[in-house]
Design a protein around this motif. Structure first.
Motif, PDB file in Angstrom:
ATOM      1  N   MET A   1       0.842  -1.175   0.000  1.00  0.00           N
ATOM      2  CA  MET A   1       0.000   0.000   0.000  1.00  0.00           C
ATOM      3  C   MET A   1       0.891   1.244   0.000  1.00  0.00           C
ATOM      4  O   MET A   1       1.889   1.317   0.688  1.00  0.00           O
ATOM      5  N   ARG A   2       0.518   2.198  -0.787  1.00  0.00           N
ATOM      6  CA  ARG A   2       1.172   3.517  -0.814  1.00  0.00           C
ATOM      7  C   ARG A   2       0.190   4.493  -0.182  1.00  0.00           C
ATOM      8  O   ARG A   2      -0.969   4.563  -0.583  1.00  0.00           O
ATOM      9  N   LEU A   3       0.631   5.216   0.832  1.00  0.00           N
ATOM     10  CA  LEU A   3      -0.261   6.063   1.595  1.00  0.00           C
ATOM     11  C   LEU A   3       0.372   7.411   1.879  1.00  0.00           C
ATOM     12  O   LEU A   3       1.579   7.499   2.131  1.00  0.00           O
ATOM     13  N   THR A   4      -0.441   8.459   1.819  1.00  0.00           N
ATOM     14  CA  THR A   4      -0.029   9.801   2.200  1.00  0.00           C
ATOM     15  C   THR A   4      -1.116  10.391   3.078  1.00  0.00           C
ATOM     16  O   THR A   4      -2.298  10.299   2.738  1.00  0.00           O
ATOM     17  N   MET A   5      -0.729  10.967   4.207  1.00  0.00           N
ATOM     18  CA  MET A   5      -1.649  11.711   5.073  1.00  0.00           C
ATOM     19  C   MET A   5      -1.097  13.115   5.237  1.00  0.00           C
ATOM     20  O   MET A   5       0.095  13.272   5.476  1.00  0.00           O
ATOM     21  N   ILE A   6      -1.978  14.110   5.134  1.00  0.00           N
ATOM     22  CA  ILE A   6      -1.579  15.489   5.394  1.00  0.00           C
ATOM     23  C   ILE A   6      -2.560  16.050   6.418  1.00  0.00           C
ATOM     24  O   ILE A   6      -3.730  16.265   6.113  1.00  0.00           O
ATOM     25  N   ARG A   7      -2.064  16.219   7.638  1.00  0.00           N
ATOM     26  CA  ARG A   7      -2.934  16.588   8.751  1.00  0.00           C
ATOM     27  C   ARG A   7      -3.634  17.924   8.526  1.00  0.00           C
ATOM     28  O   ARG A   7      -4.842  18.032   8.678  1.00  0.00           O
ATOM     29  N   HIS A   8      -2.898  18.966   8.198  1.00  0.00           N
ATOM     30  CA  HIS A   8      -3.453  20.315   8.063  1.00  0.00           C
ATOM     31  C   HIS A   8      -4.574  20.368   7.027  1.00  0.00           C
ATOM     32  O   HIS A   8      -5.564  21.080   7.208  1.00  0.00           O
ATOM     33  N   TYR A  37       5.368   3.529   2.377  1.00  0.00           N
ATOM     34  CA  TYR A  37       5.903   2.945   1.145  1.00  0.00           C
ATOM     35  C   TYR A  37       5.784   1.422   1.102  1.00  0.00           C
ATOM     36  O   TYR A  37       6.637   0.760   0.543  1.00  0.00           O
ATOM     37  N   GLY A  38       4.744   0.879   1.690  1.00  0.00           N
ATOM     38  CA  GLY A  38       4.517  -0.564   1.612  1.00  0.00           C
ATOM     39  C   GLY A  38       4.957  -1.328   2.840  1.00  0.00           C
ATOM     40  O   GLY A  38       4.206  -2.128   3.376  1.00  0.00           O
ATOM     41  N   ASP A  39       6.185  -1.106   3.294  1.00  0.00           N
ATOM     42  CA  ASP A  39       6.662  -1.809   4.484  1.00  0.00           C
ATOM     43  C   ASP A  39       7.352  -0.881   5.485  1.00  0.00           C
ATOM     44  O   ASP A  39       7.824  -1.322   6.526  1.00  0.00           O
ATOM     45  N   HIS A  40       7.393   0.396   5.167  1.00  0.00           N
ATOM     46  CA  HIS A  40       7.971   1.383   6.069  1.00  0.00           C
ATOM     47  C   HIS A  40       7.436   2.763   5.673  1.00  0.00           C
ATOM     48  O   HIS A  40       6.818   2.923   4.624  1.00  0.00           O
ATOM     49  N   GLU A  54      11.165  17.576  11.487  1.00  0.00           N
ATOM     50  CA  GLU A  54      11.998  16.392  11.675  1.00  0.00           C
ATOM     51  C   GLU A  54      11.261  15.199  11.101  1.00  0.00           C
ATOM     52  O   GLU A  54      10.034  15.117  11.195  1.00  0.00           O
ATOM     53  N   ASN A  55      11.993  14.307  10.492  1.00  0.00           N
ATOM     54  CA  ASN A  55      11.404  13.093   9.944  1.00  0.00           C
ATOM     55  C   ASN A  55      11.716  11.917  10.846  1.00  0.00           C
ATOM     56  O   ASN A  55      12.828  11.781  11.343  1.00  0.00           O
ATOM     57  N   GLU A  56      10.713  11.074  11.049  1.00  0.00           N
ATOM     58  CA  GLU A  56      10.856   9.873  11.868  1.00  0.00           C
ATOM     59  C   GLU A  56      10.485   8.662  11.015  1.00  0.00           C
ATOM     60  O   GLU A  56       9.405   8.623  10.425  1.00  0.00           O
ATOM     61  N   ARG A  57      11.369   7.705  10.939  1.00  0.00           N
ATOM     62  CA  ARG A  57      11.083   6.474  10.191  1.00  0.00           C
ATOM     63  C   ARG A  57      10.176   5.591  11.038  1.00  0.00           C
ATOM     64  O   ARG A  57      10.378   5.456  12.240  1.00  0.00           O
ATOM     65  N   ILE A  58       9.161   4.990  10.404  1.00  0.00           N
ATOM     66  CA  ILE A  58       8.247   4.095  11.104  1.00  0.00           C
ATOM     67  C   ILE A  58       8.156   2.771  10.344  1.00  0.00           C
ATOM     68  O   ILE A  58       8.434   2.703   9.149  1.00  0.00           O
ATOM     69  N   THR A  59       7.772   1.727  11.067  1.00  0.00           N
ATOM     70  CA  THR A  59       7.625   0.410  10.450  1.00  0.00           C
ATOM     71  C   THR A  59       6.243  -0.187  10.709  1.00  0.00           C
ATOM     72  O   THR A  59       6.012  -1.353  10.415  1.00  0.00           O
ATOM     73  N   SER A  60       5.330   0.619  11.264  1.00  0.00           N
ATOM     74  CA  SER A  60       3.974   0.149  11.527  1.00  0.00           C
ATOM     75  C   SER A  60       2.981   1.285  11.309  1.00  0.00           C
ATOM     76  O   SER A  60       3.243   2.433  11.681  1.00  0.00           O
ATOM     77  N   LEU A  61       1.838   0.935  10.749  1.00  0.00           N
ATOM     78  CA  LEU A  61       0.759   1.906  10.581  1.00  0.00           C
ATOM     79  C   LEU A  61      -0.257   1.839  11.723  1.00  0.00           C
ATOM     80  O   LEU A  61      -1.241   2.570  11.714  1.00  0.00           O
ATOM     81  N   ASP A  62      -0.039   0.978  12.686  1.00  0.00           N
ATOM     82  CA  ASP A  62      -1.009   0.793  13.765  1.00  0.00           C
ATOM     83  C   ASP A  62      -1.465   2.100  14.419  1.00  0.00           C
ATOM     84  O   ASP A  62      -2.665   2.283  14.619  1.00  0.00           O
ATOM     85  N   PRO A  63      -0.573   3.039  14.735  1.00  0.00           N
ATOM     86  CA  PRO A  63      -1.041   4.280  15.359  1.00  0.00           C
ATOM     87  C   PRO A  63      -1.897   5.161  14.444  1.00  0.00           C
ATOM     88  O   PRO A  63      -2.501   6.126  14.903  1.00  0.00           O
ATOM     89  N   TYR A  64      -1.972   4.820  13.174  1.00  0.00           N
ATOM     90  CA  TYR A  64      -2.661   5.657  12.188  1.00  0.00           C
ATOM     91  C   TYR A  64      -3.906   4.977  11.612  1.00  0.00           C
ATOM     92  O   TYR A  64      -4.495   5.465  10.660  1.00  0.00           O
TER      93      TYR A  64
END
Length: 81
Positions: A1-8, A37-40, A54-64
């Motif tokens: 899955m390719r995903l983009t979220m923009i809060r504002h 980007y599919g897995d991160h 600041e950018n933070e690398r994530i490996t789970s979408l659970d919080p989102y």
């Protein structure tokens, strides 16, 4: 899955399908955007006082998942009356 979220902008795009008016209230206030980007992914955070990003690398979408559920709910069309 390719995903983009923009809060504002309250926008979420999944696999090229963008929807506005998404409930982003579950996102922390310092989250500006998220790219998956599919897995991160990368969460872009911004300090509201300094506007420093600041950018933070994530490996789970659970919080989102709540934002993803809001995107999915927007795809359900009400029945015509």
């Amino acid at each position: 899955m390719r995903l983009t979220m923009i809060r504002h902008d309250a926008v979420c795009c999944i696999d090229g399908v963008c929807r506005a008016g998404i409930d982003v209230s579950s996102l922390p206030a310092d989250v500006h955007a998220l790219q998956w980007y599919g897995d991160h992914g990368i969460v872009e955070r911004v300090d509201p006082d300094t506007r420093h990003y600041e950018n933070e690398r994530i490996t789970s979408l659970d919080p989102y998942r709540a934002v993803i559920a809001s995107w999915e709910a927007k795809s359900i069309m009400p029945e015509a009356t």
